[in-house]
Motif scaffolding. Structure first.
Motif, PDB file in Angstrom:
ATOM      1  N   CYS A  43      43.649  47.824  45.269  1.00  0.00           N
ATOM      2  CA  CYS A  43      43.502  46.720  44.313  1.00  0.00           C
ATOM      3  C   CYS A  43      44.225  45.467  44.808  1.00  0.00           C
ATOM      4  O   CYS A  43      45.422  45.501  45.074  1.00  0.00           O
ATOM      5  CB  CYS A  43      44.058  47.145  42.953  1.00  0.00           C
ATOM      6  N   CYS A  46      47.463  44.463  42.767  1.00  0.00           N
ATOM      7  CA  CYS A  46      48.624  45.340  42.636  1.00  0.00           C
ATOM      8  C   CYS A  46      49.760  44.842  43.534  1.00  0.00           C
ATOM      9  O   CYS A  46      49.529  44.241  44.585  1.00  0.00           O
ATOM     10  CB  CYS A  46      48.237  46.778  42.993  1.00  0.00           C
ATOM     11  N   HIS A 111      48.735  48.184  37.147  1.00  0.00           N
ATOM     12  CA  HIS A 111      47.281  48.269  37.282  1.00  0.00           C
ATOM     13  C   HIS A 111      46.625  48.815  36.018  1.00  0.00           C
ATOM     14  O   HIS A 111      45.513  48.432  35.659  1.00  0.00           O
ATOM     15  CB  HIS A 111      46.967  49.190  38.470  1.00  0.00           C
ATOM     16  N   HIS A 162      42.361  45.839  36.823  1.00  0.00           N
ATOM     17  CA  HIS A 162      43.715  45.274  36.757  1.00  0.00           C
ATOM     18  C   HIS A 162      43.725  44.071  35.799  1.00  0.00           C
ATOM     19  O   HIS A 162      42.927  43.146  35.972  1.00  0.00           O
ATOM     20  CB  HIS A 162      44.158  44.848  38.162  1.00  0.00           C
TER      21      HIS A 162
END
Ligand SMILES: [Zn+2]
Ligand SMILES: [Zn+2]
Length: 333
Positions: A43, A46, A111, A162
């Motif tokens: 991600c 993150c 997340h 997210h």
């Protein structure tokens, strides 16, 4: 018999389809969201993956290092940040160079957190970041209008889990805002009062559609809500610009946004939703006819041919019952 209600703020007609109305609990999402990890290695939002986004423009630092909230240019920006605004008129056709600003505001390092479940102090930092970026965007002389919005869930247009919001600065005034400004100016001209202040007074006085209220804000399902559980959050102090909110107002804003999101989360089982902040620029704060506000649209129904073909809405939930249902949600501690 159905009622066709007039939404004074938007100028829309809304068919409140009382005969087809569904019970509030029938709008609850039946789908289950996937269980998410607190950290997802792939991600870009993150922590630890900061180099996967374009260079950060703003952050709220965390006490022990790292960050709480950050804003970064959108890698898939709708408009490009470089270049001048050039307007071309070629006979009947006109176009502008696609210049503008587009950032993603990453709301938390976690997340798997849901905006509705963010601690209020943290949500306050997110809303403070909105204010900061809105002011910064308007310092760019190419920018005519700035919109802040959030897409939560696939029906709202995002597949990125997210928690994040977006802010876009554009070199034109969007048609929807122009239509609202025209309604607002007409009301000011006819009645000599802010259409939004008046709508708020009416809602507070009536009370049947209220959801939450504090010293600075009120949240309600509008009389002619365009869709089920459509919620407006209005500041009580008249101002045309969100960039004008004080620190204590940001705190009150966080309280009311949290309460609305949390009530929706509980009552409708984490529905997909969009929200948008409609505001003018800091140079226009003192404008008497417009009033900034947040509009939240749970995506629990779909618009179809009738709405597309008429610009009218069919709301299959009675606004009074929607508000009562949200007020009555039993919130866990
Ligand atoms: Zn993530
Ligand atoms: Zn007002």
């Amino acid at each position: 018999m159905p009622e066709i209600r007039s939404n004074a703020v938007t100028g829309d007609w809304v068919i409140i389809a009382t005969e087809r109305a569904r019970r509030p609990e029938e709008f609850a999402e039946k789908k289950r969201r996937p269980a998410l990890p607190a950290f997802a290695p792939e991600c870009p939002f993150c922590p630890g993956n900061e180099d996967k986004t374009p260079a950060e423009r703003f952050r709220v630092p965390a006490a022990g290092g790292g960050w709480l909230v950050r804003s970064v240019p959108n890698r898939y920006a709708a408009l490009t940040a470089e270049g001048n605004v050039e307007r071309h008129m070629e006979g009947f056709r006109s176009f502008l160079s696609g210049v503008g600003l587009h950032e993603v505001i990453v709301e938390t390092p976690a997340h798997n957190l849901n905006t509705a479940l963010l601690p209020i102090a943290h949500l306050e930092q997110v809303l403070g970041a909105y204010r900061h970026r809105l002011r910064a965007f308007y310092e760019d002389p190419r920018i005519e209008h700035v919109i802040i919005f959030k897409n939560h869930g696939e029906a709202a247009g995002t597949s990125l889990h997210h928690p994040h919001s977006q802010i876009v600065g554009m070199p034109v005034l969007p048609g929807q805002l122009r239509a609202r400004l025209e309604e607002a100016v007409r009301h000011w001209g006819d009645r000599g009062e802010c259409l939004y202040c008046r709508s708020l007074q009416e809602e507070l006085h009536d009370g049947t559609r209220m959801i939450a209220e504090n010293a600075s804000f009120a949240a309600f399902v509008p009389y002619a809500a365009l869709s089920p559980f459509h919620v407006w959050i209005f500041p009580k102090r008249h101002s045309a610009c969100f960039g004008d909110v004080s620190d204590s107002e940001v705190s009150d804003f966080a309280l009311v946004v949290h309460e609305v999101l949390f009530r929706l989360h509980v009552a409708l089982e984490d529905p997909d939703y969009n929200y948008v902040i409609r505001s003018l620029s800091p140079q226009e704060c003192a404008v008497k006819y417009f009033h900034w506000y947040l509009s939240l649209i749970p995506r629990v129904t779909r618009t179809a041919g009738f709405e597309l073909g008429t610009g009218m809405f069919i709301n299959v939930a009675l606004p009074e019952r929607s508000a009562e249902f949200l007020r009555g949600a039993i919130l866990p501690d």
